[in-house]
Design a protein around this motif. Sequence first.
Motif, mmCIF file in Angstrom:
data_model
loop_
_atom_site.group_PDB
_atom_site.id
_atom_site.type_symbol
_atom_site.label_atom_id
_atom_site.label_comp_id
_atom_site.label_asym_id
_atom_site.label_seq_id
_atom_site.Cartn_x
_atom_site.Cartn_y
_atom_site.Cartn_z
ATOM 1 N N ARG A 52 33.780 45.112 42.437
ATOM 2 C CA ARG A 52 33.445 44.164 43.498
ATOM 3 C C ARG A 52 33.156 44.939 44.781
ATOM 4 O O ARG A 52 33.981 45.744 45.223
ATOM 5 N N LEU A 61 37.617 45.462 39.771
ATOM 6 C CA LEU A 61 37.760 44.073 39.342
ATOM 7 C C LEU A 61 39.100 43.845 38.669
ATOM 8 O O LEU A 61 39.796 42.877 38.947
ATOM 9 N N THR A 127 38.664 35.271 39.802
ATOM 10 C CA THR A 127 38.042 36.554 39.465
ATOM 11 C C THR A 127 37.226 36.426 38.186
ATOM 12 O O THR A 127 36.112 36.947 38.088
ATOM 13 N N ARG A 153 44.644 34.427 43.464
ATOM 14 C CA ARG A 153 43.292 34.145 42.978
ATOM 15 C C ARG A 153 43.246 33.245 41.742
ATOM 16 O O ARG A 153 42.399 33.411 40.868
#
Length: 281
Positions: A52, A61, A127, A153
């Motif tokens: 990312r 990631l 994600t 997340r």
Amino acid sequence: MPEFAEERRAAVLQMVERNSSVQVSEVADAFGVSRVTARADLDALARDGKLRRTHGGAVSLSRTLTVSLQDKRVNVNADAKRAIAARASRLVEPGWSVLVDTGTTGLELVRALGATPGLTIVTADLTIADYVDRSMPTAEVVILGGALRKGHRYTSGPATVAALSSLRPDVSFVCPTAFSPDAGFMTGYEGMAQLKHAFLHASVKTYVLMDSSKIGAHGLFRFGGVTDAEAIVMEADPHGVMTSCVADTQTKLVLAPVEKGEPGGKQPAGKKTGKQPAGRK
């Protein structure tokens, strides 16, 4: 020192995974290239869904994935998780809807499904949703709404469970934080336990993905047992604990040994049949 762009980018990715994050200046210094070239390398890796991009650098990631605070094993046994994901990807047919649990093993599964056309990925993990959006052009993604757990997340809570209740995916993949032979599948956060319990019963078929380090690991909240899954996919069962637990049940134990020298997360070759999943036993 890698001279060709492809080799250099592979080395850059290793650097990102090792350090969790890098700055453009660090890449430029490490590989003796200009900052323009370093940015281009990071941009190319981001387009491929391998990291990312951030302002001034990039982050891994896998390492930006978060799970329960009690689970200190995130990014441990990475080879095992890739082997499990590669084996589990063979359980998915083109065009299916696939419910994927949060965490690193779930992300590895989605990576392994990258070449499978026409999928709809259902997830509460931002994600994973972001990876599908960036790196799987033929796949759709459905994000389960609800309360975003701070710093983790993923969504959870009653609204997330309610969003799931209106769906019937073809297959679910559930990833526990821990497994207790006496109690069953465990996690460390009550809201996630409620959601994982719902995951176990949401689909036509349900599989649990779990590396062997989860056996005997810490988990406070129970969300299910071995009979809630069609099969449990692991890289090994070194002490026979899971073999004993599934004995005299209809649940299968599927082992996916780590193959040394083989890249993880690659889907084994084989023609997809397009068959619809059979009903639960």
